[in-house]
Design a protein around this motif. Structure first.
Motif, PDB file in Angstrom:
ATOM      1  N   LYS A   1      -3.349 -10.388   7.113  1.00  0.00           N
ATOM      2  CA  LYS A   1      -4.359 -11.434   6.933  1.00  0.00           C
ATOM      3  C   LYS A   1      -5.539 -10.942   6.097  1.00  0.00           C
ATOM      4  O   LYS A   1      -5.947 -11.589   5.136  1.00  0.00           O
ATOM      5  CB  LYS A   1      -4.888 -11.918   8.298  1.00  0.00           C
ATOM      6  CG  LYS A   1      -3.809 -12.310   9.277  1.00  0.00           C
ATOM      7  CD  LYS A   1      -4.395 -12.754  10.600  1.00  0.00           C
ATOM      8  CE  LYS A   1      -5.178 -11.693  11.348  1.00  0.00           C
ATOM      9  NZ  LYS A   1      -4.369 -10.632  11.949  1.00  0.00           N
TER      10      LYS A   1
ATOM     11  N   CYS B   1      -0.693  -7.982  10.310  1.00  0.00           N
ATOM     12  CA  CYS B   1       0.291  -8.831   9.640  1.00  0.00           C
ATOM     13  C   CYS B   1      -0.103  -9.135   8.202  1.00  0.00           C
ATOM     14  O   CYS B   1       0.631  -9.805   7.487  1.00  0.00           O
ATOM     15  CB  CYS B   1       0.505 -10.122  10.409  1.00  0.00           C
ATOM     16  SG  CYS B   1      -0.865 -11.267  10.296  1.00  0.00           S
TER      17      CYS B   1
ATOM     18  N   ALA C   1       2.535  -4.915   2.580  1.00  0.00           N
ATOM     19  CA  ALA C   1       1.616  -5.613   3.479  1.00  0.00           C
ATOM     20  C   ALA C   1       1.772  -7.119   3.339  1.00  0.00           C
ATOM     21  O   ALA C   1       1.563  -7.860   4.293  1.00  0.00           O
ATOM     22  CB  ALA C   1       0.174  -5.207   3.191  1.00  0.00           C
TER      23      ALA C   1
ATOM     24  N   TYR D   1       0.861  -1.183   0.000  1.00  0.00           N
ATOM     25  CA  TYR D   1       0.000   0.000   0.000  1.00  0.00           C
ATOM     26  C   TYR D   1       0.892   1.226   0.000  1.00  0.00           C
ATOM     27  O   TYR D   1       1.565   1.484   1.002  1.00  0.00           O
ATOM     28  CB  TYR D   1      -0.862   0.060   1.260  1.00  0.00           C
ATOM     29  CG  TYR D   1      -1.860  -1.048   1.409  1.00  0.00           C
ATOM     30  CD1 TYR D   1      -3.051  -1.035   0.694  1.00  0.00           C
ATOM     31  CD2 TYR D   1      -1.632  -2.093   2.288  1.00  0.00           C
ATOM     32  CE1 TYR D   1      -3.984  -2.037   0.854  1.00  0.00           C
ATOM     33  CE2 TYR D   1      -2.569  -3.098   2.460  1.00  0.00           C
ATOM     34  CZ  TYR D   1      -3.737  -3.064   1.733  1.00  0.00           C
ATOM     35  OH  TYR D   1      -4.660  -4.045   1.903  1.00  0.00           O
TER      36      TYR D   1
HETATM   37  N1  LIG Z   1      -6.113   0.513   2.596  1.00  0.00           N
HETATM   38  C1  LIG Z   1      -4.891   0.514   3.173  1.00  0.00           C
HETATM   39  N2  LIG Z   1      -4.032   1.531   2.948  1.00  0.00           N
HETATM   40  C2  LIG Z   1      -2.805   1.538   3.513  1.00  0.00           C
HETATM   41  N3  LIG Z   1      -2.337   0.580   4.311  1.00  0.00           N
HETATM   42  C3  LIG Z   1      -3.144  -0.464   4.588  1.00  0.00           C
HETATM   43  C4  LIG Z   1      -4.456  -0.549   4.036  1.00  0.00           C
HETATM   44  N4  LIG Z   1      -5.037  -1.691   4.484  1.00  0.00           N
HETATM   45  C5  LIG Z   1      -4.105  -2.288   5.262  1.00  0.00           C
HETATM   46  N5  LIG Z   1      -2.978  -1.558   5.335  1.00  0.00           N
HETATM   47  C6  LIG Z   1      -1.741  -1.914   6.073  1.00  0.00           C
HETATM   48  O1  LIG Z   1      -1.323  -3.178   5.642  1.00  0.00           O
HETATM   49  C7  LIG Z   1      -0.926  -3.990   6.707  1.00  0.00           C
HETATM   50  C8  LIG Z   1      -1.754  -5.260   6.763  1.00  0.00           C
HETATM   51  O2  LIG Z   1      -3.097  -4.937   7.055  1.00  0.00           O
HETATM   52  P1  LIG Z   1      -4.239  -6.024   7.194  1.00  0.00           P
HETATM   53  O3  LIG Z   1      -4.199  -6.928   6.029  1.00  0.00           O
HETATM   54  O4  LIG Z   1      -5.515  -5.321   7.447  1.00  0.00           O
HETATM   55  O5  LIG Z   1      -3.764  -6.799   8.513  1.00  0.00           O
HETATM   56  P2  LIG Z   1      -4.581  -7.775   9.476  1.00  0.00           P
HETATM   57  O6  LIG Z   1      -5.888  -8.110   8.853  1.00  0.00           O
HETATM   58  O7  LIG Z   1      -3.688  -8.944   9.651  1.00  0.00           O
HETATM   59  O8  LIG Z   1      -4.756  -7.034  10.764  1.00  0.00           O
HETATM   60  C9  LIG Z   1      -1.073  -3.134   7.962  1.00  0.00           C
HETATM   61  O9  LIG Z   1       0.183  -2.603   8.256  1.00  0.00           O
HETATM   62  C10 LIG Z   1      -2.028  -2.051   7.556  1.00  0.00           C
HETATM   63  O10 LIG Z   1      -1.736  -0.864   8.245  1.00  0.00           O
END
Ligand SMILES: Nc1ncnc2c1ncn2[C@@H]1O[C@H](COP(=O)(O)OP(=O)(O)O)[C@@H](O)[C@H]1O
Ligand SMILES: [Mg+2]
Lengths: 263, 365
Positions: free
Chosen positions: B45, B43, B21, B16
């Motif tokens: 997921k 992480c 990610a 992102y």
């Molecule tokens: N739309 C987005 N824009 C920027 N960063 C994102 C976005 N969605 C998730 N992230 C980042 O990507 C990483 C993984 O997020 P995520 O897949 O939601 O993790 P989980 O579901 O394991 O908690 C995190 O560091 C989060 O901050």
């Protein structure tokens, strides 16, 4: 005991303030039913003659028609543009989204006279002064920020996961729009339509400067007649009708969609 | 070549705006399996789940389902059911209309669709006569509706994003069992995201452990518990998770502990027997349920009891050993003499991890 007393006191205060605010409107509505030839309050005898005169008055009739036509067309254009812009800003999250949003809402912060003068000089270049398209564009300009503000708030309130869930259930974008986004945005769409129409219908400043002699809207007509002929019972009757119409619109809007929360 | 897996994820990556990610994820899921994606918050997921659902496009890599490349297939053509953490029920539609939504999108006839709605609602234990709106239901009921809506379309894959995290503790235990039973009945290949290791251990056939955008280990629950690939996993799986004792090989026979004390364990646990060079820093995972307590004896670690928690079936004893704290699980009724006590690890191959990389050191023998 004390609480009851203070309750009663605060009720009195509230009612007094309301009366102070609403008194002119009540005076207007009451005097519209007066049968005399000049403005009087309180009315001496009641009659509907001024309502009849207002509805038969050719100048007012044409002005009301122009105002309605202008209001409807510019509202449709403004709400459509505002909805598209708001959807793009909220869902597309463009790079300079916040700046775009501020720009879109900026007209709210400038006095209408400034807009009117700016439009006037641009229109003069384009030869659009006094034309209906020019007037419609001007009204789109002043109503768009109101509609945009409501539509941005509306789309921000719709959880994007609802749209994602619909897609995962087999809905292509057009079906998501039709079955999920639009139904959920409907209250906002109706609110922004009502507000945009009222803003357009109420405008005197921009219209006076742009419209010229050809397209005299109702508020402009009323304003000029007030200045040339003083208070005319016909004007009062029309004013009363508009007040009632507006109140009905707002009460219905508040009841159905909590209009005031979206402003 | 072996049989191609039902779902295969090949070096899928996603960032992102510069923040990575997901790093090159590889994962295969067999048809009919229940897989848990387990890892701490942030992480990646949900990102992986959204890529599977088609809501996000990976930067690189490939996703194949039932033999076909679906990497760039839009979500509405995938027939993959998705249940969000907040359920995402359509607030303007009734419960039945919610469940019917996907069937309407397929263009299914009314009679058949209504029968499918009944079936799906019955499957999750909801009254099919339910004509209310989503916001009139409790959280647990809303979640059942969301699951019914996702399974009504008979998806090729069912994706659940933290399905239990919005429920209270009691309901969570009940619903996780129901999820597993539902899976047993429907046989739908299911991937569940969770940050709760107990949830993953209890429901899944296989668990994919993730940390900071990487897949660390993909294993059946028991294998994961017995053979954690990294110190992170050892310190994450189990209730409570393994104690991670920082140790440095003092010589072939003894370890030095934080604070400088020396520990000469049973020969099986010695640095020499485990191929650890003198001076190398490691972490030794000691599972709370495998530790024994007793009076001073060779091979033991001296400690002092800090607290004892009684949890019903057992005692959880917290022991200070030098500068570290270890927890020990003992069956209820075990006599505990304190405060000074000795800790005895099991006398077989220990779980040792490189202190720097966190990787498991190969067991000798
Ligand atoms: N739309 C987005 N824009 C920027 N960063 C994102 C976005 N969605 C998730 N992230 C980042 O990507 C990483 C993984 O997020 P995520 O897949 O939601 O993790 P989980 O579901 O394991 O908690 C995190 O560091 C989060 O901050
Ligand atoms: Mg998540």
């Amino acid at each position: 005991m004390r609480t009851r007393l203070s309750d009663a006191l605060s009720l009195v205060v509230v009612l007094t303030i309301l009366l102070f605010i609403l008194a002119p409107i009540l005076v207007l509505i009451f005097s519209a039913f007066d049968g005399g030839n000049i403005f009087r309050f309180p009315p001496r005898f009641y009659s509907l003659r001024w309502f009849e005169a207002a509805l038969n008055h050719p100048e007012y009739r044409s002005s009301l028609w122009i105002s309605t036509l202008l209001g409807v067309i510019s509202t449709l254009i403004a709400v459509t543009l505002a909805s598209l812009a708001a959807f793009g800003l909220v869902r597309g999250r463009p790079r300079y989204g916040l700046a775009l949003e501020v720009l879109l809402l900026a007209p709210l912060t400038l006095p209408l006279v400034v807009w009117a003068i700016a439009l006037l000089s641009i229109y003069a270049e384009l030869g659009m002064n006094g034309t209906l398209p020019g007037l419609i564009l001007a009204h789109v300009t002043i109503t768009l920020p109101f509609a945009a503000r409501i539509m941005i708030a509306t789309f921000k309130e719709i959880d994007p996961r609802l749209e994602a869930a619909a897609k995962s259930l087999g809905a292509p974008p057009s079906a998501v729009l039709r079955r999920i986004t639009l139904p959920l945005a409907l209250p906002g769409l109706l609110s922004s339509t009502a507000i945009a129409f009222l803003v357009s219908f109420n405008d005197v400043v921009v219209t006076t400067l742009i419209a010229g002699a050809g397209w005299i809207t109702f508020p402009v007509r009323t304003f000029s007649r007030l200045r040339t002929e003083g208070i005319d019972p016909t004007t009062i009757a029309i004013g009363a009708m508009i007040v009632v119409f507006t109140i009905v619109l707002i009460v219905v809007g508040q009841r159905l969609f909590q209009l005031s929360r979206r402003l | 070549m072996t049989e191609t897996p039902y779902l295969s994820i090949r070096s899928v990556g996603k960032s992102y705006r510069g923040v990575t990610a997901l790093h090159d994820i590889d994962l295969d899921v067999e048809q009919g399996a229940f897989v848990a994606l387990l890892g701490p918050s942030g992480c990646g997921k949900s990102t992986l789940l959204q890529i599977l659902a088609g809501l996000l496009e990976p930067d690189h890599g490939e996703v194949r389902l039932a033999g076909a490349d679906i990497t760039r297939l839009p979500p509405w053509k995938r027939n993959i059911g998705l249940v969000f953490q907040n359920y995402a029920l359509f607030p303007h539609l009734s419960i039945r209309q919610n469940v019917r939504f996907g069937l309407d999108m397929m263009g299914m006839g009314a009679t058949e669709a209504e029968a499918r709605v009944d079936e799906a609602l019955a499957m999750v234990g909801l009254d099919p006569g339910l004509s209310r709106r989503p916001d009139e239901l409790s959280g647990g009921q809303q979640q059942r509706v969301a699951i019914a809506r996702a399974i009504a379309i008979r998806p090729r894959l069912l994706l659940l994003d933290e399905p239990l995290s919005n429920l209270d503790a009691v309901l969570r235990q009940k619903v996780r069992l129901e999820l597993r039973e539902l899976h047993n009945r429907t046989g739908i290949t299911t991937i569940m995201v969770t940050h709760d290791q107990a949830e993953a251990l209890a429901t899944a056939d296989r668990i994919a452990v993730m940390e900071a955008g990487r897949l660390l280990q993909y294993e059946a629950p028991q294998g994961l518990y017995r053979n954690p690939a990294t110190a992170f996993i050892a310190g994450f799986i189990g209730n409570p998770a393994a104690n991670l004792l920082p140790v440095i090989a003092h010589d072939g026979a003894s370890w030095s502990l934080p604070g400088g004390a020396l520990w000469q364990p049973d020969a099986a646990l010695s640095p020499a027997r485990n191929g650890v060079a003198t001076g190398a820093a490691c972490r030794m995972a000691l599972r709370p349920e495998t530790l024994a307590l007793g009076p001073a004896a060779p091979g033991g670690l001296a400690g002092r009891i800090a607290a004892v928690e009684f949890t019903g079936g057992e005692h959880l004893v917290h022991v200070e050993a030098g500068q570290t704290r270890l927890s020990v699980r003992l069956p209820a009724g075990t006599p505990i003499e304190g405060p000074d006590i000795w800790l005895f690890p099991p006398k077989e191959g220990p779980l040792l991890f490189d202190a720097n990389t966190g990787r498991r050191l190969p067991n000798p023998n």
